[in-house]
Scaffold this motif. Structure first.
Motif, PDB file in Angstrom:
ATOM      1  N   THR A  14       0.682  -1.159   0.050  1.00 21.17           N
ATOM      2  CA  THR A  14      -0.265   0.100  -0.035  1.00 21.17           C
ATOM      3  C   THR A  14       0.889   1.325   0.088  1.00 21.17           C
ATOM      4  N   ILE A  15       1.756   1.439   0.907  1.00 19.99           N
ATOM      5  CA  ILE A  15       2.795   2.533   0.933  1.00 19.99           C
ATOM      6  C   ILE A  15       3.467   2.740  -0.333  1.00 19.99           C
ATOM      7  N   ILE A  16       4.113   1.617  -1.154  1.00 20.71           N
ATOM      8  CA  ILE A  16       4.647   1.616  -2.188  1.00 20.71           C
ATOM      9  C   ILE A  16       3.666   2.274  -3.223  1.00 20.71           C
ATOM     10  N   THR A  17       2.563   1.552  -3.299  1.00 18.62           N
ATOM     11  CA  THR A  17       1.563   2.103  -4.530  1.00 18.62           C
ATOM     12  C   THR A  17       1.020   3.555  -4.260  1.00 18.62           C
ATOM     13  N   PHE A  18       0.722   4.021  -3.176  1.00 22.64           N
ATOM     14  CA  PHE A  18       0.365   5.420  -2.933  1.00 22.64           C
ATOM     15  C   PHE A  18       1.578   6.651  -2.991  1.00 22.64           C
ATOM     16  N   THR A  19       2.703   5.958  -2.750  1.00 24.18           N
ATOM     17  CA  THR A  19       3.856   7.062  -3.069  1.00 24.18           C
ATOM     18  C   THR A  19       3.999   7.253  -4.679  1.00 24.18           C
ATOM     19  N   LEU A  20       4.056   5.888  -5.096  1.00 25.48           N
ATOM     20  CA  LEU A  20       3.936   5.887  -6.738  1.00 25.48           C
ATOM     21  C   LEU A  20       3.149   6.707  -7.495  1.00 25.48           C
TER      22      LEU A  20
END
Lengths: 245, 230
Positions: free
Chosen positions: B103-109
């Motif tokens: 989730t964290i990677i997805t939202f950042t990207l």
């Protein structure tokens, strides 16, 4: 001795559109040269090549004996010695008037904050705007902003000044306050190259008039010759249109 | 309708809602904002670069991200990430990433794409004449950027960045698709468990509204304070 020389300068915006065609002229120290011509004739482009705001592909330009066209590293320093006034003032809207006048002095000339400020206030006094020192550009009228822009150029102790249609963006009632400052400068012996449609100004203070059309310098004459008996047909037409009323 | 309204269920679940739910929601918002801003700045600079390969890559990235619904991206990344990991690390099996990291990677990207557009617009909103004026008084490229372009661009984009962060704060609730307990997820769990749907969802709405409305109010005030007089 020429302060500015423009020798065989050509410029293309893309391979097919040539904005300047083999332009050659010069401006002597203390001389006031007015550049005029119809819109799109390349006059603004020509004046911007003098401090390399517009690069050129062919020809050479020198200011005070230094080549602008080949210079890379010392270009900012040279530019700081050539004052430039723009059609739309281009004061920095996020800085106070006095800060606008100090930025170049402190960052480029390395003056102290105090001496830059003192110099700024002196120039503001000269253009009659001391009371507005702490305001932001947006709080001033167009004429006042343009006078600040002239002061911003003058605080750098320029060896010559370039004016790119300094009054064309102004309301009619504000044109004179700006022209007055320019006339004053001319009288003091400042070397000036002025793109303008103000023929009254040209008649009053110019030594020479350059007439441009379609990227070419069509006529380069002493003021009286230009207004009295322009040689080219294009200049005659231009003058008859602009002086019709 | 409100005769059997049970305030007690809200009161009882407060620690769970905030300690677990809101903590995750805020963590995700903060990390994705900071990460998105840093990554977004690079994407914006790439997009403004004169290098065609760089600017095309950046433009494609931004367009791809902005053309997909966030829920879809969250799902896709969750299912694809293990295989991408496997491919990158040349592992024998798909790499387990876990819903939280995914989730964290997805939202950042995802946010990087939006922030990069805000930055690009901010920098491009500064008229060319301002840059010319900076050069004309003798400033070099770095000085023009630092003293003329960026201070103005930053003022222009700061309110938009904050507004985007408020949107992001609301969008974090989409993590429910991966069964992560954010604030809304926590409220939802209590609602199902205790059969108190009305109370819990209304309360969640009030909390989201209060936070977002207050934040918007401060953004507006900030906008007035820093805006440039033109």
């Amino acid at each position: 001795m020429p302060m500015i020389t423009i020798d065989n300068v050509s410029k293309w915006y893309n391979p097919t559109f040539q904005v300047l065609k083999n332009c050659t002229t010069s401006v002597d120290k203390g001389e006031v040269v007015v550049v005029c011509g119809p819109s799109g004739s390349g006059k603004s482009t020509l004046i911007k090549t003098v401090n390399a705001l517009e690069p050129v592909q062919e020809g050479t330009i020198t200011v005070d004996g230094l080549s602008v066209t080949t210079m890379k590293k010392d270009l900012p320093k040279l530019r700081s010695r050539v004052g430039m006034v723009f059609q739309h003032f281009e004061l920095f809207p996020h800085l106070r008037i006095v800060e606008n006048l100090c930025l170049g002095q402190t960052k480029v000339l390395g003056r102290s904050e105090d001496s830059a400020r003192a110099k700024a206030m002196k120039m503001l006094e000269r253009v009659g705007l001391t009371a507005h020192a702490e305001k932001y550009p947006g709080q001033l009228s167009g004429g006042q902003q343009q006078r600040v822009a002239i002061a911003r150029a003058l605080v750098m102790d320029p060896i010559c000044m370039l004016f790119d249609e300094p009054t064309s963006a102004l309301d009619p009632e504000m044109i004179n306050e700006v022209l007055d400052v320019m006339v004053e400068l001319a009288k003091e012996g400042m070397t000036m190259m002025v793109v303008t449609h103000e023929m009254g100004f040209a008649k009053k203070v110019a030594n020479r008039v350059i007439f441009m059309d379609a990227g070419e310098i069509v006529e380069d004459a002493q003021k009286d010759d230009f207004f009295g008996s322009p040689r080219s047909e294009r200049a005659q037409q231009f003058l008859s249109k602009i002086l019709a009323h | 309708m409100f005769s059997d309204f049970d305030f007690n269920v809200i009161w009882r679940s407060l620690p769970y809602l905030f300690e677990q739910g809101m903590t995750f929601t805020l963590t995700l918002t903060v990390i994705a904002t900071i990460g998105g801003l840093i990554l977004g700045t690079f994407v914006a600079l790439m997009r403004l670069s004169s290098n065609v390969a760089l600017s095309t890559f950046a433009a494609s990235y931004v367009n791809l991200m902005r053309s997909l619904p966030l829920v879809l991206v969250i799902f896709l990344f969750y299912f694809l990430m293990p295989y991408i990991g496997q491919w990158i690390m040349r592992a024998d099996q798909p790499v387990q990433v876990g819903a939280y990291s995914s989730t964290i990677i997805t939202f950042t990207l995802f946010e990087a794409a939006y922030f990069s557009e805000i930055m690009r617009a901010g920098i491009q909103s500064i008229p060319r004449g301002q840059v010319m004026a900076g050069y004309a008084i003798g400033l070099n490229y770095r000085e023009v950027m630092r003293h003329v372009v960026l201070p103005q661009a930053f003022r222009n984009m700061l309110p938009v960045i904050f507004t985007q962060t408020i949107v992001l704060f609301q969008d974090t609730s989409l993590v429910y698709v991966l069964s992560i307990t954010d604030f809304l997820g926590a409220a939802s769990k209590v609602a199902q468990r205790d059969g108190r749907l009305t109370e819990m969802y209304l309360f969640a709405a009030v909390v989201y509204f209060t936070i977002c409305f207050t934040a918007s109010f401060f953004v507006k005030r900030l906008q007035k304070r820093i805006s440039i007089i033109r």
